[in-house]
Design an enzyme around this catalytic site. Sequence first.
Site, PDB file in Angstrom:
ATOM      1  N   LEU A   1       0.822  -1.205   0.000  1.00  0.00           N
ATOM      2  CA  LEU A   1       0.000   0.000   0.000  1.00  0.00           C
ATOM      3  C   LEU A   1       0.863   1.264   0.000  1.00  0.00           C
TER       4      LEU A   1
ATOM      5  N   ARG B   1      13.743  -1.238   5.297  1.00  0.00           N
ATOM      6  CA  ARG B   1      15.009  -1.889   5.667  1.00  0.00           C
ATOM      7  C   ARG B   1      15.763  -2.514   4.510  1.00  0.00           C
TER       8      ARG B   1
ATOM      9  N   ARG C   1      12.438   1.811  13.836  1.00  0.00           N
ATOM     10  CA  ARG C   1      12.616   1.646  15.279  1.00  0.00           C
ATOM     11  C   ARG C   1      13.850   2.376  15.793  1.00  0.00           C
TER      12      ARG C   1
ATOM     13  N   PHE D   1       1.832 -10.371  12.353  1.00  0.00           N
ATOM     14  CA  PHE D   1       1.611 -11.785  12.016  1.00  0.00           C
ATOM     15  C   PHE D   1       0.538 -12.305  12.947  1.00  0.00           C
TER      16      PHE D   1
ATOM     17  N   SER E   1       6.579 -14.782  22.336  1.00  0.00           N
ATOM     18  CA  SER E   1       7.648 -14.400  23.268  1.00  0.00           C
ATOM     19  C   SER E   1       7.550 -12.892  23.492  1.00  0.00           C
TER      20      SER E   1
ATOM     21  N   TYR F   1      -9.215  -2.607  13.626  1.00  0.00           N
ATOM     22  CA  TYR F   1      -9.147  -3.177  14.983  1.00  0.00           C
ATOM     23  C   TYR F   1      -8.384  -2.262  15.944  1.00  0.00           C
TER      24      TYR F   1
ATOM     25  N   LYS G   1      -1.563  -0.288  16.986  1.00  0.00           N
ATOM     26  CA  LYS G   1      -2.403   0.554  16.116  1.00  0.00           C
ATOM     27  C   LYS G   1      -3.329   1.428  16.971  1.00  0.00           C
TER      28      LYS G   1
HETATM   29  C1  HXC Z   1       5.100 -16.075  16.333  1.00  0.00           C
HETATM   30  C2  HXC Z   1       6.866 -14.804  15.511  1.00  0.00           C
HETATM   31  C3  HXC Z   1       6.348 -14.898  14.197  1.00  0.00           C
HETATM   32  C4  HXC Z   1       5.130 -15.639  14.011  1.00  0.00           C
HETATM   33  C5  HXC Z   1       8.175 -13.753  14.121  1.00  0.00           C
HETATM   34  N1  HXC Z   1       7.990 -14.091  15.413  1.00  0.00           N
HETATM   35  N2  HXC Z   1       7.180 -14.230  13.368  1.00  0.00           N
HETATM   36  N3  HXC Z   1       6.254 -15.374  16.561  1.00  0.00           N
HETATM   37  N4  HXC Z   1       4.555 -16.206  15.105  1.00  0.00           N
HETATM   38  N5  HXC Z   1       4.580 -15.764  12.806  1.00  0.00           N
HETATM   39  C6  HXC Z   1       8.876 -13.782  16.528  1.00  0.00           C
HETATM   40  C7  HXC Z   1      10.245 -14.372  16.340  1.00  0.00           C
HETATM   41  O1  HXC Z   1      10.280 -15.738  16.718  1.00  0.00           O
HETATM   42  C8  HXC Z   1      11.091 -13.475  17.243  1.00  0.00           C
HETATM   43  O2  HXC Z   1      10.934 -13.789  18.594  1.00  0.00           O
HETATM   44  C9  HXC Z   1      10.428 -12.108  17.073  1.00  0.00           C
HETATM   45  O3  HXC Z   1       9.087 -12.365  16.603  1.00  0.00           O
HETATM   46  C10 HXC Z   1      11.137 -11.231  16.047  1.00  0.00           C
HETATM   47  O4  HXC Z   1      11.190 -11.938  14.821  1.00  0.00           O
HETATM   48  P1  HXC Z   1      12.227 -11.548  13.670  1.00  0.00           P
HETATM   49  O5  HXC Z   1      11.909 -12.400  12.492  1.00  0.00           O
HETATM   50  O6  HXC Z   1      13.622 -11.566  14.205  1.00  0.00           O
HETATM   51  O7  HXC Z   1      11.846 -10.004  13.449  1.00  0.00           O
HETATM   52  P2  HXC Z   1      12.137  -9.054  12.229  1.00  0.00           P
HETATM   53  O8  HXC Z   1      13.188  -9.619  11.314  1.00  0.00           O
HETATM   54  O9  HXC Z   1      12.344  -7.698  12.788  1.00  0.00           O
HETATM   55  O10 HXC Z   1      10.767  -9.113  11.367  1.00  0.00           O
HETATM   56  C11 HXC Z   1       9.607  -8.458  11.850  1.00  0.00           C
HETATM   57  C12 HXC Z   1       8.356  -9.275  11.551  1.00  0.00           C
HETATM   58  C13 HXC Z   1       8.274  -9.665  10.034  1.00  0.00           C
HETATM   59  C14 HXC Z   1       7.164  -8.417  11.978  1.00  0.00           C
HETATM   60  C15 HXC Z   1       8.367 -10.564  12.368  1.00  0.00           C
HETATM   61  O11 HXC Z   1       7.066 -10.333   9.767  1.00  0.00           O
HETATM   62  C16 HXC Z   1       8.381  -8.468   9.145  1.00  0.00           C
HETATM   63  O12 HXC Z   1       9.496  -8.061   8.765  1.00  0.00           O
HETATM   64  N6  HXC Z   1       7.243  -7.827   8.769  1.00  0.00           N
HETATM   65  C17 HXC Z   1       7.222  -6.599   7.963  1.00  0.00           C
HETATM   66  C18 HXC Z   1       6.074  -6.543   7.000  1.00  0.00           C
HETATM   67  C19 HXC Z   1       4.735  -6.882   7.549  1.00  0.00           C
HETATM   68  O13 HXC Z   1       4.584  -7.513   8.611  1.00  0.00           O
HETATM   69  N7  HXC Z   1       3.706  -6.507   6.791  1.00  0.00           N
HETATM   70  C20 HXC Z   1       2.312  -6.793   7.150  1.00  0.00           C
HETATM   71  C21 HXC Z   1       1.655  -5.600   7.726  1.00  0.00           C
HETATM   72  S1  HXC Z   1      -0.014  -5.928   7.583  1.00  0.00           S
HETATM   73  P3  HXC Z   1      11.950 -14.785  19.395  1.00  0.00           P
HETATM   74  O14 HXC Z   1      11.593 -14.629  20.820  1.00  0.00           O
HETATM   75  O15 HXC Z   1      11.661 -16.152  18.850  1.00  0.00           O
HETATM   76  O16 HXC Z   1      13.354 -14.319  19.064  1.00  0.00           O
HETATM   77  C22 HXC Z   1      -0.901  -5.158   8.707  1.00  0.00           C
HETATM   78  C23 HXC Z   1      -2.382  -5.271   8.357  1.00  0.00           C
HETATM   79  C24 HXC Z   1      -3.319  -5.110   9.481  1.00  0.00           C
HETATM   80  O17 HXC Z   1      -0.428  -4.612   9.629  1.00  0.00           O
HETATM   81  C25 HXC Z   1      -4.789  -5.274   9.141  1.00  0.00           C
HETATM   82  C26 HXC Z   1      -5.211  -6.256   8.127  1.00  0.00           C
HETATM   83  C27 HXC Z   1      -6.687  -6.285   7.867  1.00  0.00           C
HETATM   84  P1  NAP Z   2       3.665  -4.431   3.507  1.00  0.00           P
HETATM   85  O1  NAP Z   2       3.796  -4.379   2.034  1.00  0.00           O
HETATM   86  O2  NAP Z   2       4.287  -5.563   4.235  1.00  0.00           O
HETATM   87  O3  NAP Z   2       4.190  -3.062   4.075  1.00  0.00           O
HETATM   88  C1  NAP Z   2       4.926  -2.899   5.249  1.00  0.00           C
HETATM   89  C2  NAP Z   2       6.153  -2.077   4.938  1.00  0.00           C
HETATM   90  O4  NAP Z   2       6.777  -1.693   6.159  1.00  0.00           O
HETATM   91  C3  NAP Z   2       7.197  -2.829   4.109  1.00  0.00           C
HETATM   92  O5  NAP Z   2       7.609  -2.009   3.044  1.00  0.00           O
HETATM   93  C4  NAP Z   2       8.342  -3.048   5.082  1.00  0.00           C
HETATM   94  O6  NAP Z   2       9.602  -3.016   4.414  1.00  0.00           O
HETATM   95  C5  NAP Z   2       8.179  -1.857   6.012  1.00  0.00           C
HETATM   96  N1  NAP Z   2       8.766  -2.100   7.312  1.00  0.00           N
HETATM   97  C6  NAP Z   2       8.496  -3.127   8.154  1.00  0.00           C
HETATM   98  N2  NAP Z   2       9.251  -3.047   9.238  1.00  0.00           N
HETATM   99  C7  NAP Z   2      10.019  -1.931   9.089  1.00  0.00           C
HETATM  100  C8  NAP Z   2      11.014  -1.317   9.894  1.00  0.00           C
HETATM  101  N3  NAP Z   2      11.367  -1.826  11.070  1.00  0.00           N
HETATM  102  N4  NAP Z   2      11.591  -0.179   9.440  1.00  0.00           N
HETATM  103  C9  NAP Z   2      11.242   0.334   8.232  1.00  0.00           C
HETATM  104  N5  NAP Z   2      10.311  -0.202   7.440  1.00  0.00           N
HETATM  105  C10 NAP Z   2       9.712  -1.328   7.866  1.00  0.00           C
HETATM  106  O7  NAP Z   2       2.125  -4.443   3.931  1.00  0.00           O
HETATM  107  P2  NAP Z   2       0.902  -3.484   3.528  1.00  0.00           P
HETATM  108  O8  NAP Z   2      -0.290  -4.323   3.497  1.00  0.00           O
HETATM  109  O9  NAP Z   2       1.237  -2.649   2.360  1.00  0.00           O
HETATM  110  O10 NAP Z   2       0.795  -2.558   4.828  1.00  0.00           O
HETATM  111  C11 NAP Z   2       0.987  -1.159   4.762  1.00  0.00           C
HETATM  112  C12 NAP Z   2       0.245  -0.501   5.908  1.00  0.00           C
HETATM  113  O11 NAP Z   2      -1.146  -0.716   5.762  1.00  0.00           O
HETATM  114  C13 NAP Z   2       0.601  -1.017   7.290  1.00  0.00           C
HETATM  115  O12 NAP Z   2       0.575   0.047   8.216  1.00  0.00           O
HETATM  116  C14 NAP Z   2      -0.514  -1.967   7.598  1.00  0.00           C
HETATM  117  O13 NAP Z   2      -0.708  -2.152   8.981  1.00  0.00           O
HETATM  118  C15 NAP Z   2      -1.663  -1.204   6.968  1.00  0.00           C
HETATM  119  N6  NAP Z   2      -2.847  -2.007   6.693  1.00  0.00           N
HETATM  120  C16 NAP Z   2      -2.827  -2.921   5.689  1.00  0.00           C
HETATM  121  C17 NAP Z   2      -3.976  -3.630   5.405  1.00  0.00           C
HETATM  122  C18 NAP Z   2      -4.037  -4.631   4.296  1.00  0.00           C
HETATM  123  O14 NAP Z   2      -5.055  -5.321   4.191  1.00  0.00           O
HETATM  124  N7  NAP Z   2      -3.033  -4.737   3.442  1.00  0.00           N
HETATM  125  C19 NAP Z   2      -5.125  -3.411   6.170  1.00  0.00           C
HETATM  126  C20 NAP Z   2      -5.105  -2.474   7.192  1.00  0.00           C
HETATM  127  C21 NAP Z   2      -3.951  -1.753   7.428  1.00  0.00           C
HETATM  128  P3  NAP Z   2      10.888  -3.857   4.930  1.00  0.00           P
HETATM  129  O15 NAP Z   2      10.385  -5.156   5.477  1.00  0.00           O
HETATM  130  O16 NAP Z   2      11.733  -3.974   3.709  1.00  0.00           O
HETATM  131  O17 NAP Z   2      11.538  -2.992   5.966  1.00  0.00           O
END
Ligand code: HXC
Ligand code: NAP
Length: 314
Positions: free
Chosen positions: A51, A71, A99, A129, A137, A179, A194
């Site tokens: 997005l 990142r 962060r 997730f 944890s 939510y 959030k």
């Molecule tokens: C349980 C988990 C887990 C999982 C990670 N962890 N994934 N625990 N279930 N699925 C735990 C790990 O075991 C670790 O704890 C800790 O979380 C950190 O994990 P890392 O992988 O080291 O973290 P990091 O590399 O910083 O990655 C962050 C992340 C990853 C959030 C875990 O998914 C990520 O990079 N996400 C970025 C993009 C993203 O999430 N986009 C979606 C946004 S959607 P321990 O204790 O084991 O070390 C959104 C939509 C909302 O927000 C609304 C939708 C309708």
């Molecule tokens: P996405 O593609 O996974 O976007 C998340 C972005 O955040 C990625 O570009 C990721 O890049 C970046 N990011 C994660 N951790 C970061 C960190 N520590 N520092 C800097 N950048 C970081 O998912 P998306 O669906 O487009 O989500 C975008 C926004 O919309 C989020 O706020 C999400 O909560 C919100 N949202 C999404 C939905 C949906 O249905 N898609 C619904 C409601 C709200 P890197 O991992 O490369 O850092």
Amino acid sequence: MFYLYGEFILIYISDTSTLQKRLIIMSFSGMLKDGTLADKVIIVTGGGTGLGKSMSKYFLELGAKVVITSRKEDVLIGAKKELENLTGGSVHYVVGDVRDINDVKKTIDSTIDKYGSFNALLNNAAGNFISPTENLSAKAFDTVVDIVLKGTYNYSLETGKYWIDNKINGTMLNIVTTYAYTGSGYVVPSACAKGGVLTLTRSLASEWVKYGIRCNAIAPGPFPTEGAFSRLFPKIFSSFINIEKKLPMKRFGDHQELANLAAYLMSDHSGYITGEVVTIDGAEWIHKAGEFNWLEKVPKKMWGLISKSTRKKK
Ligand code: HXC
Ligand code: NAP
């Protein structure tokens, strides 16, 4: 069934469970005039994917300069190329973790070096997730809260200081989700974070209105992205639930619909709106929340009987 008609899409929905047949007219095109954001330099966190990238694309189409940060450098390089090719606009990227306050300062400094200043911020980066909360944890909880809440207040704080010192009437926009109002199981760290971002939005809007700074939020329902859907709606679910069909509009959001709203809230057209959160979810959350919405399952012809049984007997 879909029909394309100019810039409009007509969708004919035949939902066999309710026997409702509807014709829906939707427009997935940009809604604002060319040049609407020509005076904006916008930092978009998480702007290289999903997005964030779609909103960045529309900001560029409307004349803004956009700085994307996250990142992974390879992702940012690819997104910069793609966005510049598609729009002819100017994109700058900075690798950083939301962060880390030093990375935040670095992104802001690099933006000022490149474009002279900036006057808009989109806090979009997130981590999330699904998991039973008891399986998490402390580090897992921290990870999500730190990306979403700390990341947003890090950027808001540094940006606010810069805008106040430089008398810039800037606009902040935060992406939350529905939510943030209701809370939700299985994504508890995200829900806490959030909710915090929503409170931050309203708090800063009221405190910084005197500086001409606006702070708003958007609460999207489900919009397909690889990042969100791979983590929240994994393929394994598809054999027993069709998430899209469960939505009141029977469809996900389209990225352009969100981009239109974001561009409006970033633009000067929304100059009197601050401290507001706009939901864009096709009625998903109110539909799930409303006590009696299940009554839509009652066939129309039964209402005569029901009405008889609920009226006061004369
Ligand atoms: C349980 C988990 C887990 C999982 C990670 N962890 N994934 N625990 N279930 N699925 C735990 C790990 O075991 C670790 O704890 C800790 O979380 C950190 O994990 P890392 O992988 O080291 O973290 P990091 O590399 O910083 O990655 C962050 C992340 C990853 C959030 C875990 O998914 C990520 O990079 N996400 C970025 C993009 C993203 O999430 N986009 C979606 C946004 S959607 P321990 O204790 O084991 O070390 C959104 C939509 C909302 O927000 C609304 C939708 C309708
Ligand atoms: P996405 O593609 O996974 O976007 C998340 C972005 O955040 C990625 O570009 C990721 O890049 C970046 N990011 C994660 N951790 C970061 C960190 N520590 N520092 C800097 N950048 C970081 O998912 P998306 O669906 O487009 O989500 C975008 C926004 O919309 C989020 O706020 C999400 O909560 C919100 N949202 C999404 C939905 C949906 O249905 N898609 C619904 C409601 C709200 P890197 O991992 O490369 O850092």
